[in-house]
Scaffold this motif. Structure first.
Motif, PDB file in Angstrom:
ATOM      1  N   ILE A  96      -7.550  -2.059 -10.186  1.00  0.00           N
ATOM      2  CA  ILE A  96      -7.284  -0.907 -11.051  1.00  0.00           C
ATOM      3  C   ILE A  96      -7.573   0.393 -10.305  1.00  0.00           C
ATOM      4  O   ILE A  96      -6.820   1.369 -10.414  1.00  0.00           O
ATOM      5  CB  ILE A  96      -8.114  -1.004 -12.346  1.00  0.00           C
ATOM      6  CG1 ILE A  96      -7.523  -2.099 -13.249  1.00  0.00           C
ATOM      7  CG2 ILE A  96      -8.148   0.336 -13.077  1.00  0.00           C
ATOM      8  CD1 ILE A  96      -8.396  -2.432 -14.453  1.00  0.00           C
ATOM      9  N   GLN A  97      -8.660   0.414  -9.510  1.00  0.00           N
ATOM     10  CA  GLN A  97      -8.982   1.645  -8.795  1.00  0.00           C
ATOM     11  C   GLN A  97      -7.920   1.971  -7.752  1.00  0.00           C
ATOM     12  O   GLN A  97      -7.592   3.147  -7.530  1.00  0.00           O
ATOM     13  CB  GLN A  97     -10.374   1.570  -8.162  1.00  0.00           C
ATOM     14  CG  GLN A  97     -10.483   0.807  -6.875  1.00  0.00           C
ATOM     15  CD  GLN A  97     -11.906   0.818  -6.318  1.00  0.00           C
ATOM     16  OE1 GLN A  97     -12.873   0.650  -7.038  1.00  0.00           O
ATOM     17  NE2 GLN A  97     -12.020   0.994  -5.015  1.00  0.00           N
ATOM     18  N   VAL A  98      -7.335   0.939  -7.126  1.00  0.00           N
ATOM     19  CA  VAL A  98      -6.250   1.193  -6.168  1.00  0.00           C
ATOM     20  C   VAL A  98      -5.002   1.664  -6.907  1.00  0.00           C
ATOM     21  O   VAL A  98      -4.302   2.575  -6.446  1.00  0.00           O
ATOM     22  CB  VAL A  98      -5.956  -0.075  -5.347  1.00  0.00           C
ATOM     23  CG1 VAL A  98      -4.751   0.130  -4.440  1.00  0.00           C
ATOM     24  CG2 VAL A  98      -7.176  -0.453  -4.506  1.00  0.00           C
ATOM     25  N   ARG A  99      -4.729   1.067  -8.051  1.00  0.00           N
ATOM     26  CA  ARG A  99      -3.593   1.527  -8.873  1.00  0.00           C
ATOM     27  C   ARG A  99      -3.735   3.001  -9.214  1.00  0.00           C
ATOM     28  O   ARG A  99      -2.770   3.771  -9.134  1.00  0.00           O
ATOM     29  CB  ARG A  99      -3.526   0.695 -10.153  1.00  0.00           C
ATOM     30  CG  ARG A  99      -2.398   1.108 -11.115  1.00  0.00           C
ATOM     31  CD  ARG A  99      -2.665   0.656 -12.531  1.00  0.00           C
ATOM     32  NE  ARG A  99      -3.854   1.312 -13.086  1.00  0.00           N
ATOM     33  CZ  ARG A  99      -4.403   0.981 -14.250  1.00  0.00           C
ATOM     34  NH1 ARG A  99      -3.892  -0.013 -14.960  1.00  0.00           N
ATOM     35  NH2 ARG A  99      -5.467   1.635 -14.691  1.00  0.00           N
ATOM     36  N   ASP A 100      -4.944   3.408  -9.599  1.00  0.00           N
ATOM     37  CA  ASP A 100      -5.154   4.804 -10.004  1.00  0.00           C
ATOM     38  C   ASP A 100      -4.960   5.761  -8.828  1.00  0.00           C
ATOM     39  O   ASP A 100      -4.444   6.866  -9.000  1.00  0.00           O
ATOM     40  CB  ASP A 100      -6.558   4.957 -10.591  1.00  0.00           C
ATOM     41  CG  ASP A 100      -6.717   4.229 -11.920  1.00  0.00           C
ATOM     42  OD1 ASP A 100      -5.689   3.845 -12.507  1.00  0.00           O
ATOM     43  OD2 ASP A 100      -7.870   4.033 -12.355  1.00  0.00           O
ATOM     44  N   VAL A 101      -5.370   5.337  -7.629  1.00  0.00           N
ATOM     45  CA  VAL A 101      -5.169   6.165  -6.441  1.00  0.00           C
ATOM     46  C   VAL A 101      -3.681   6.318  -6.157  1.00  0.00           C
ATOM     47  O   VAL A 101      -3.196   7.415  -5.835  1.00  0.00           O
ATOM     48  CB  VAL A 101      -5.905   5.563  -5.229  1.00  0.00           C
ATOM     49  CG1 VAL A 101      -5.463   6.219  -3.930  1.00  0.00           C
ATOM     50  CG2 VAL A 101      -7.413   5.718  -5.400  1.00  0.00           C
ATOM     51  N   LEU A 102      -2.926   5.237  -6.286  1.00  0.00           N
ATOM     52  CA  LEU A 102      -1.487   5.325  -6.062  1.00  0.00           C
ATOM     53  C   LEU A 102      -0.815   6.189  -7.128  1.00  0.00           C
ATOM     54  O   LEU A 102       0.182   6.871  -6.852  1.00  0.00           O
ATOM     55  CB  LEU A 102      -0.874   3.919  -6.044  1.00  0.00           C
ATOM     56  CG  LEU A 102      -1.234   3.071  -4.820  1.00  0.00           C
ATOM     57  CD1 LEU A 102      -0.711   1.650  -4.976  1.00  0.00           C
ATOM     58  CD2 LEU A 102      -0.699   3.688  -3.541  1.00  0.00           C
ATOM     59  N   SER A 103      -1.358   6.178  -8.334  1.00  0.00           N
ATOM     60  CA  SER A 103      -0.835   7.073  -9.378  1.00  0.00           C
ATOM     61  C   SER A 103      -0.985   8.525  -8.954  1.00  0.00           C
ATOM     62  O   SER A 103      -0.103   9.362  -9.214  1.00  0.00           O
ATOM     63  CB  SER A 103      -1.574   6.833 -10.697  1.00  0.00           C
ATOM     64  OG  SER A 103      -1.343   5.524 -11.180  1.00  0.00           O
ATOM     65  N   ASP A 104      -2.093   8.825  -8.279  1.00  0.00           N
ATOM     66  CA  ASP A 104      -2.296  10.185  -7.766  1.00  0.00           C
ATOM     67  C   ASP A 104      -1.242  10.559  -6.729  1.00  0.00           C
ATOM     68  O   ASP A 104      -0.989  11.754  -6.489  1.00  0.00           O
ATOM     69  CB  ASP A 104      -3.686  10.312  -7.138  1.00  0.00           C
ATOM     70  CG  ASP A 104      -4.805  10.183  -8.154  1.00  0.00           C
ATOM     71  OD1 ASP A 104      -4.532  10.317  -9.366  1.00  0.00           O
ATOM     72  OD2 ASP A 104      -5.953   9.920  -7.734  1.00  0.00           O
ATOM     73  N   LEU A 105      -0.630   9.554  -6.100  1.00  0.00           N
ATOM     74  CA  LEU A 105       0.403   9.791  -5.089  1.00  0.00           C
ATOM     75  C   LEU A 105       1.807   9.782  -5.683  1.00  0.00           C
ATOM     76  O   LEU A 105       2.795   9.817  -4.950  1.00  0.00           O
ATOM     77  CB  LEU A 105       0.310   8.718  -3.994  1.00  0.00           C
ATOM     78  CG  LEU A 105      -0.935   8.764  -3.107  1.00  0.00           C
ATOM     79  CD1 LEU A 105      -0.980   7.563  -2.177  1.00  0.00           C
ATOM     80  CD2 LEU A 105      -0.951  10.050  -2.295  1.00  0.00           C
ATOM     81  N   GLY A 106       1.894   9.703  -7.003  1.00  0.00           N
ATOM     82  CA  GLY A 106       3.197   9.757  -7.651  1.00  0.00           C
ATOM     83  C   GLY A 106       3.822   8.408  -7.941  1.00  0.00           C
ATOM     84  O   GLY A 106       5.019   8.333  -8.254  1.00  0.00           O
ATOM     85  N   TYR A 107       3.042   7.321  -7.861  1.00  0.00           N
ATOM     86  CA  TYR A 107       3.551   5.994  -8.182  1.00  0.00           C
ATOM     87  C   TYR A 107       3.249   5.659  -9.647  1.00  0.00           C
ATOM     88  O   TYR A 107       2.235   6.109 -10.202  1.00  0.00           O
ATOM     89  CB  TYR A 107       2.923   4.929  -7.287  1.00  0.00           C
ATOM     90  CG  TYR A 107       3.415   4.945  -5.862  1.00  0.00           C
ATOM     91  CD1 TYR A 107       4.506   4.175  -5.462  1.00  0.00           C
ATOM     92  CD2 TYR A 107       2.790   5.732  -4.897  1.00  0.00           C
ATOM     93  CE1 TYR A 107       4.962   4.191  -4.157  1.00  0.00           C
ATOM     94  CE2 TYR A 107       3.230   5.761  -3.590  1.00  0.00           C
ATOM     95  CZ  TYR A 107       4.320   4.987  -3.227  1.00  0.00           C
ATOM     96  OH  TYR A 107       4.765   5.014  -1.927  1.00  0.00           O
ATOM     97  N   THR A 108       4.109   4.872 -10.250  1.00  0.00           N
ATOM     98  CA  THR A 108       3.903   4.440 -11.625  1.00  0.00           C
ATOM     99  C   THR A 108       4.066   2.929 -11.723  1.00  0.00           C
ATOM    100  O   THR A 108       4.882   2.336 -11.003  1.00  0.00           O
ATOM    101  CB  THR A 108       4.891   5.121 -12.593  1.00  0.00           C
ATOM    102  OG1 THR A 108       4.678   4.610 -13.915  1.00  0.00           O
ATOM    103  CG2 THR A 108       6.345   4.862 -12.199  1.00  0.00           C
TER     104      THR A 108
END
Length: 315
Positions: free
Chosen positions: A28-40
């Motif tokens: 989940i923490q990696v998912r949230d970091v990728l969300s910061d990069l514009g990934y969904t």
């Protein structure tokens, strides 16, 4: 050192439900970091690559370009062969577009055309990790480590690219491929691995051995940890991954001949000692790459097995 059945049952046990939840938090923490990069993730649920594993996975797409990533847990946690003290959760962050490829049986040579792009990708992920986890991030040669706490596991995030290993199925037909990853390390090394193949092969091996394979892997890993404590130099020269792969190569009947775990371990040590000549043909648990890269590495495992034979006493 003497061990009894209760000892071995304890060593053979998988991770607790609490550890399982901490693995989920890691991805989940990696998912949230990728969300910061514009990934969904388009509200998809985190799922498992395979049952009897902790290989949680999630696919994401960029909202600003055509990039897609797969994130999944790999290594001992994914394969559910962890023992107490193995604290790092390895998470692959795999860029999918523009696969690299190879055309050979070993899958170890081929195009390496994304070094610059890979460095930029790793730098970008590192920056966002440092924003979310200030003073808790360390950059390593192949990964970016985020220190753990009582709530989450320590995480090694591995930015990498997808790899397709095309192989000959006969008559020079190279239309089939095996899915892997390619890591561009900071020191310039290019590493090609096949963690998903490892996960599926381990699951299959476990089922074919009446679920003894992973139990024995955990026991042997625990023996290695204890031997390190007792200053056996051979134990520090072999890896958990290497031992898991070594055992994966053994015939299934070596795991099922006896019900009692102590007898199974004794039988496996005997088999390894009397079949050293087969080691040159052994593969990593992915079934693709050779297990030993050098004569010296193979000798390290032979030395460990000989010491293990003296160390392990079942009563």
């Amino acid at each position: 050192m003497k061990f009894n059945q209760n000892d071995l049952e304890r060593y053979a046990s998988p991770l607790s439900a609490t550890e399982n939840e901490m693995c989920k938090r890691a991805i989940i923490q990696v998912r949230d970091v990728l969300s910061d990069l514009g990934y969904t993730d388009d509200n998809k649920e985190i799922s498992l690559l395979a049952e009897d594993t902790l290989a949680y996975t999630l696919s994401m797409r960029s909202t600003v370009n055509n990039h897609t990533v797969d994130i999944f847990i790999q290594g001992s946690y994914a394969n559910n062969t962890c023992i107490s003290g193995e604290s790092d959760v390895d998470i692959a962050v795999v860029r999918k577009e523009g696969h690299d490829y190879v055309f050979n049986s070993s899958c170890q040579t081929g195009t390496t055309n994304k070094k610059l792009e890979a460095a930029v990708f790793k730098d970008t992920v590192e920056r966002k990790l440092r924003v979310r986890f200030p003073y808790e991030v360390e950059r390593h040669n192949k990964s970016i480590k985020v220190k753990g706490n009582t709530y989450r596991k320590q995480v090694d995030t591995v930015p990498c690219f997808a790899l397709n290993c095309y192989y000959n199925t006969g008559n020079n037909d190279y239309s089939s491929y095996k899915e892997g990853i390619i890591i561009y390390a900071d020191d310039g090394t290019v590493i090609r691995n096949f963690p998903k193949q490892h996960i599926f092969n381990g699951k299959s091996k476990n089922k074919l051995t009446n679920y003894k394979y992973k139990k024995i892997v955990r026991i042997i890993k625990k023996m290695r940890a204890l031997m390190i404590d007792f200053r056996y130099s051979s134990a520090s020269k072999v890896s958990s991954f290497g031992l898991e792969s070594l055992l994966w190569n053994l015939p299934n009947e070596e795991f099922t001949r006896y019900y009692t775990l102590g007898y199974v371990v004794q039988d496996i040590i005997r088999y390894l000692k009397t079949n050293i000549g087969k080691f040159d043909y052994y593969k990593e648990a992915n079934g693709i790459k050779p297990l030993f890269a050098s004569v010296e590495e193979k000798q390290n495992y032979i030395n460990f097995i000989n010491d293990l034979d003296r160390f392990f006493v079942y009563e």
